[in-house]
Design a protein around this motif. Structure first.
Motif, PDB file in Angstrom:
ATOM      1  N   HIS A   1       0.605  -1.161  -0.317  1.00 56.63           N
ATOM      2  CA  HIS A   1      -0.098  -0.041  -0.123  1.00 56.63           C
ATOM      3  C   HIS A   1       0.852   1.033  -0.590  1.00 56.63           C
ATOM      4  O   HIS A   1       2.030   1.272   0.263  1.00 56.63           O
ATOM      5  N   ASN A   2       0.220   1.586  -0.478  1.00 57.78           N
ATOM      6  CA  ASN A   2       1.003   3.658  -0.556  1.00 57.78           C
ATOM      7  C   ASN A   2       2.323   3.610  -0.772  1.00 57.78           C
ATOM      8  O   ASN A   2       2.924   4.289  -0.230  1.00 57.78           O
ATOM      9  N   GLU A   3       3.090   2.595  -1.938  1.00 57.96           N
ATOM     10  CA  GLU A   3       4.189   2.561  -2.606  1.00 57.96           C
ATOM     11  C   GLU A   3       3.977   4.146  -2.925  1.00 57.96           C
ATOM     12  O   GLU A   3       6.030   4.446  -2.718  1.00 57.96           O
ATOM     13  N   GLY A   4       3.786   5.132  -3.462  1.00 55.34           N
ATOM     14  CA  GLY A   4       4.012   6.164  -4.325  1.00 55.34           C
ATOM     15  C   GLY A   4       4.363   7.251  -2.903  1.00 55.34           C
ATOM     16  O   GLY A   4       5.865   8.037  -2.455  1.00 55.34           O
ATOM     17  N   LEU A   5       3.739   7.174  -1.825  1.00 53.24           N
ATOM     18  CA  LEU A   5       4.077   7.944  -1.179  1.00 53.24           C
ATOM     19  C   LEU A   5       5.569   7.450   0.266  1.00 53.24           C
ATOM     20  O   LEU A   5       5.904   8.198   0.177  1.00 53.24           O
ATOM     21  N   LEU A   6       5.410   5.939  -0.054  1.00 57.64           N
ATOM     22  CA  LEU A   6       7.561   5.819   0.544  1.00 57.64           C
ATOM     23  C   LEU A   6       7.994   5.735  -0.166  1.00 57.64           C
ATOM     24  O   LEU A   6       9.519   5.672  -0.550  1.00 57.64           O
ATOM     25  N   LYS A   7       7.893   6.087  -1.271  1.00 58.15           N
ATOM     26  CA  LYS A   7       9.330   6.494  -2.393  1.00 58.15           C
ATOM     27  C   LYS A   7       9.336   8.025  -2.300  1.00 58.15           C
ATOM     28  O   LYS A   7      10.770   8.122  -2.740  1.00 58.15           O
ATOM     29  N   LYS A   8       8.997   8.432  -1.633  1.00 60.63           N
ATOM     30  CA  LYS A   8       9.080  10.177  -1.567  1.00 60.63           C
ATOM     31  C   LYS A   8       9.492  10.091  -0.213  1.00 60.63           C
ATOM     32  O   LYS A   8       9.932  11.356  -0.114  1.00 60.63           O
ATOM     33  N   CYS A   9       9.078   9.421   0.693  1.00 58.96           N
ATOM     34  CA  CYS A   9       9.800   9.582   2.178  1.00 58.96           C
ATOM     35  C   CYS A   9      10.506   8.428   1.955  1.00 58.96           C
ATOM     36  O   CYS A   9      10.257   7.461   2.600  1.00 58.96           O
ATOM     37  N   LYS A  10      12.431   8.321   2.182  1.00 54.47           N
ATOM     38  CA  LYS A  10      12.685   6.860   2.291  1.00 54.47           C
ATOM     39  C   LYS A  10      13.096   6.607   3.284  1.00 54.47           C
ATOM     40  O   LYS A  10      13.353   5.481   4.386  1.00 54.47           O
ATOM     41  N   ALA A  11      13.004   7.191   4.607  1.00 49.51           N
ATOM     42  CA  ALA A  11      12.789   6.859   6.446  1.00 49.51           C
ATOM     43  C   ALA A  11      12.080   6.505   5.961  1.00 49.51           C
ATOM     44  O   ALA A  11      11.964   5.142   6.682  1.00 49.51           O
ATOM     45  N   LEU A  12      10.304   6.631   5.830  1.00 49.57           N
ATOM     46  CA  LEU A  12       9.271   5.737   5.625  1.00 49.57           C
ATOM     47  C   LEU A  12       9.145   4.419   5.065  1.00 49.57           C
ATOM     48  O   LEU A  12       8.914   3.274   5.866  1.00 49.57           O
ATOM     49  N   TYR A  13      10.289   4.980   3.622  1.00 51.66           N
ATOM     50  CA  TYR A  13      10.691   3.124   3.362  1.00 51.66           C
ATOM     51  C   TYR A  13      11.045   1.908   3.757  1.00 51.66           C
ATOM     52  O   TYR A  13      11.158   1.281   3.914  1.00 51.66           O
ATOM     53  N   ASP A  14      12.081   2.925   4.373  1.00 52.56           N
ATOM     54  CA  ASP A  14      12.978   1.988   5.477  1.00 52.56           C
ATOM     55  C   ASP A  14      12.753   1.510   6.811  1.00 52.56           C
ATOM     56  O   ASP A  14      13.115   0.143   6.601  1.00 52.56           O
ATOM     57  N   TYR A  15      11.629   2.574   7.147  1.00 58.04           N
ATOM     58  CA  TYR A  15      11.099   1.788   8.291  1.00 58.04           C
ATOM     59  C   TYR A  15      10.006   1.008   8.720  1.00 58.04           C
ATOM     60  O   TYR A  15       9.956  -0.275   8.534  1.00 58.04           O
ATOM     61  N   CYS A  16       9.237   0.387   7.338  1.00 63.36           N
ATOM     62  CA  CYS A  16       8.607   0.200   6.674  1.00 63.36           C
ATOM     63  C   CYS A  16       9.354  -1.297   6.147  1.00 63.36           C
ATOM     64  O   CYS A  16       8.630  -2.351   6.446  1.00 63.36           O
ATOM     65  N   SER A  17      10.197  -0.882   5.343  1.00 66.68           N
ATOM     66  CA  SER A  17      10.898  -2.316   5.153  1.00 66.68           C
ATOM     67  C   SER A  17      11.712  -3.397   5.921  1.00 66.68           C
ATOM     68  O   SER A  17      11.277  -4.630   5.899  1.00 66.68           O
ATOM     69  N   TYR A  18      12.108  -2.275   7.188  1.00 67.72           N
ATOM     70  CA  TYR A  18      12.357  -3.162   8.957  1.00 67.72           C
ATOM     71  C   TYR A  18      11.362  -4.252   8.913  1.00 67.72           C
ATOM     72  O   TYR A  18      11.657  -5.214   9.911  1.00 67.72           O
ATOM     73  N   VAL A  19      10.237  -3.264   9.736  1.00 71.05           N
ATOM     74  CA  VAL A  19       8.828  -4.057  10.175  1.00 71.05           C
ATOM     75  C   VAL A  19       8.508  -5.047   9.335  1.00 71.05           C
ATOM     76  O   VAL A  19       8.498  -5.934   9.843  1.00 71.05           O
ATOM     77  N   ASN A  20       8.569  -4.811   8.205  1.00 67.43           N
ATOM     78  CA  ASN A  20       8.023  -5.573   7.224  1.00 67.43           C
ATOM     79  C   ASN A  20       8.995  -7.139   7.680  1.00 67.43           C
ATOM     80  O   ASN A  20       8.339  -8.530   7.397  1.00 67.43           O
ATOM     81  N   ARG A  21      10.572  -7.407   7.550  1.00 73.40           N
ATOM     82  CA  ARG A  21      11.502  -8.128   7.195  1.00 73.40           C
ATOM     83  C   ARG A  21      10.747  -8.834   8.678  1.00 73.40           C
ATOM     84  O   ARG A  21      11.187  -9.600   8.773  1.00 73.40           O
ATOM     85  N   VAL A  22      10.560  -8.130  10.092  1.00 78.37           N
ATOM     86  CA  VAL A  22      10.257  -8.461  11.009  1.00 78.37           C
ATOM     87  C   VAL A  22       9.212  -9.789  11.310  1.00 78.37           C
ATOM     88  O   VAL A  22       9.515 -10.559  11.250  1.00 78.37           O
ATOM     89  N   LYS A  23       8.154  -9.110  10.927  1.00 77.49           N
ATOM     90  CA  LYS A  23       7.147  -9.554  10.331  1.00 77.49           C
ATOM     91  C   LYS A  23       7.130 -11.088   9.611  1.00 77.49           C
ATOM     92  O   LYS A  23       6.601 -11.748   9.700  1.00 77.49           O
ATOM     93  N   GLY A  24       8.124 -11.073   8.362  1.00 77.80           N
ATOM     94  CA  GLY A  24       8.209 -12.377   7.899  1.00 77.80           C
ATOM     95  C   GLY A  24       9.128 -13.263   8.389  1.00 77.80           C
ATOM     96  O   GLY A  24       8.770 -14.254   8.730  1.00 77.80           O
ATOM     97  N   ASN A  25      10.585 -12.739   9.518  1.00 79.62           N
ATOM     98  CA  ASN A  25      11.007 -14.025  10.360  1.00 79.62           C
ATOM     99  C   ASN A  25      10.001 -14.226  11.475  1.00 79.62           C
ATOM    100  O   ASN A  25      10.161 -15.703  11.495  1.00 79.62           O
ATOM    101  N   LEU A  26       8.167 -13.126  11.371  1.00 84.89           N
ATOM    102  CA  LEU A  26       7.907 -14.176  12.829  1.00 84.89           C
ATOM    103  C   LEU A  26       6.878 -15.018  12.302  1.00 84.89           C
ATOM    104  O   LEU A  26       7.067 -16.588  12.662  1.00 84.89           O
ATOM    105  N   ARG A  27       6.712 -14.730  11.097  1.00 82.49           N
ATOM    106  CA  ARG A  27       6.192 -15.689  10.619  1.00 82.49           C
ATOM    107  C   ARG A  27       6.387 -17.225   9.974  1.00 82.49           C
ATOM    108  O   ARG A  27       6.193 -17.770   9.210  1.00 82.49           O
ATOM    109  N   ALA A  28       7.996 -16.519   9.706  1.00 85.00           N
ATOM    110  CA  ALA A  28       8.872 -17.892   8.830  1.00 85.00           C
ATOM    111  C   ALA A  28       8.849 -18.807  10.911  1.00 85.00           C
ATOM    112  O   ALA A  28       9.626 -19.780  10.410  1.00 85.00           O
ATOM    113  N   GLY A  29       8.617 -18.631  11.712  1.00 88.73           N
ATOM    114  CA  GLY A  29       9.002 -19.614  12.790  1.00 88.73           C
ATOM    115  C   GLY A  29       9.886 -19.204  13.462  1.00 88.73           C
ATOM    116  O   GLY A  29       9.903 -19.628  14.847  1.00 88.73           O
ATOM    117  N   MET A  30      10.348 -18.016  13.169  1.00 93.71           N
ATOM    118  CA  MET A  30      11.725 -17.202  13.653  1.00 93.71           C
ATOM    119  C   MET A  30      11.255 -17.468  15.575  1.00 93.71           C
ATOM    120  O   MET A  30       9.543 -16.446  16.136  1.00 93.71           O
TER     121      MET A  30
END
Length: 323
Positions: free
Chosen positions: A194-223
């Motif tokens: 969602h809102n990829e256009g907004l994330l492209k305009k704000c790199k800090a928000l993009y990096d924050y979301c990328s990190y959070v999504n990485r953690v969530k993906g790891n948790l879903r994988a059973g870590m």
């Protein structure tokens, strides 16, 4: 411009804070799990701190949301209130810019009460603003106040549109009354794609979301929580996210992330327990109704409601004693 922060007294005492669930090695990592306070949030650390880099990221986020191109981070004056007294807010970021008062909140769990929470929070912001300017509400002259803007950044699992609006009037009782008064929260979905256009305009928000999504993906994988967070932090460091912030603030990021994701797990368990209690109550009520009708045997009622035969027998005895 001068930054203003107010330190209030928390309405919730330490004794009222939940004992958060811990798994595996987390029980031995007391140094990485501080007592939860509202300030221990990564979103606030990134966008709501007083450091020069946080000022810059906050300005970038404001520009991306509003289509502006301000270059002076000091145009935004922090007004964040710490530990709000009357309402459990996470108190992420509030600031003044020109004649506008902005409040940004990040939510990983959907909450339909954000308009009411925002209204109560803004009331304190306006009280603080009037006090600073020495204005009198009891005079004959109209007191001018900064226009409010309330934005909720949502990155939870519920599917929401890119942008939606929560209205305070939806909570009014009786429904439909008082609609001449309205207060809204603008919900911006920053989860998934969602809102990829907004994330492209704000790199800090993009990096924050990328990190959070990485953690969530790891948790879903059973870590385990600690491994999921640790791997995501190392990944963020390897990608130089937030211009090295994850490297220089690694232990603090670990602290905040472990606390937040443990809290989310606690909240999920609490909601799950509430649903289970509600299901058991519904099963018991159905069994009592069937027993009153007297058309089915205890064994049949047990099969129909998924209650044990012992529970059905106990309910039957309770009904008999009440007659």
């Amino acid at each position: 411009m001068k930054e203003t922060k107010i330190q209030g007294q928390s309405a919730r005492q330490d004794a009222d804070r939940p004992n958060l669930p811990r798994s595996g090695s987390l029980a031995q990592q007391d140094s990485l799990l501080p007592v939860r306070e509202y300030k221990d949030r990564l979103f606030k650390k990134i966008f709501g701190d007083t450091t020069e880099e946080s000022k810059r990221w906050r300005l970038d986020l404001y520009n991306a949301l509003n289509g502006t191109s301000y270059t002076d981070p000091d145009k935004l004056t922090l007004t964040t209130i710490e530990n709000v007294i009357y309402v459990t807010m996470k108190n992420d970021i509030s600031f003044l810019i020109g004649s506008q008062m902005h409040l940004y909140e990040q939510q990983s769990s959907y909450n339909p009460n954000m308009p009411l929470r925002g209204l109560m929070y803004f009331a304190q912001l306006y009280q603080m603003d009037l006090s600073i300017r020495g204005l009198d509400l009891f005079g004959s002259k109209l007191v001018k106040i900064p226009a409010p803007c309330f934005v909720v950044f949502y990155n939870g699992d519920r599917e929401l549109p890119d942008v939606s609006e929560q209205r305070l009037s939806d909570a009014f009782e009786p429904a439909g009354r008082g609609n001449d008064f309205e207060w809204t929260a603008k919900v911006i979905n920053i989860g998934g794609k969602h809102n990829e256009g907004l994330l492209k305009k704000c790199k800090a928000l993009y990096d924050y979301c990328s990190y959070v999504n990485r953690v969530k993906g790891n948790l879903r994988a059973g870590m385990p929580n600690r491994d999921a967070v640790g791997e995501a932090v190392d990944y963020a460091i390897s990608k130089n996210m937030l211009d090295g912030f994850f490297k220089t603030q690694k232990m603090e990021v670990m602290n905040m992330s472990l606390t937040e994701f443990d809290q989310e797990e606690y909240d999920r368990n609490r909601r799950r327990e509430g649903k289970e209690e509600g299901m058991e109550e519904m099963q018991s009520r159905t069994a009592r109704n069937l027993l009153d009708m007297g058309l089915l045997s205890h064994e049949q009622i047990s099969q129909a409601t998924d209650l044990s035969l012992e529970d059905v027998t106990r309910l039957s005895e309770e009904l008999a004693a009440a007659r």
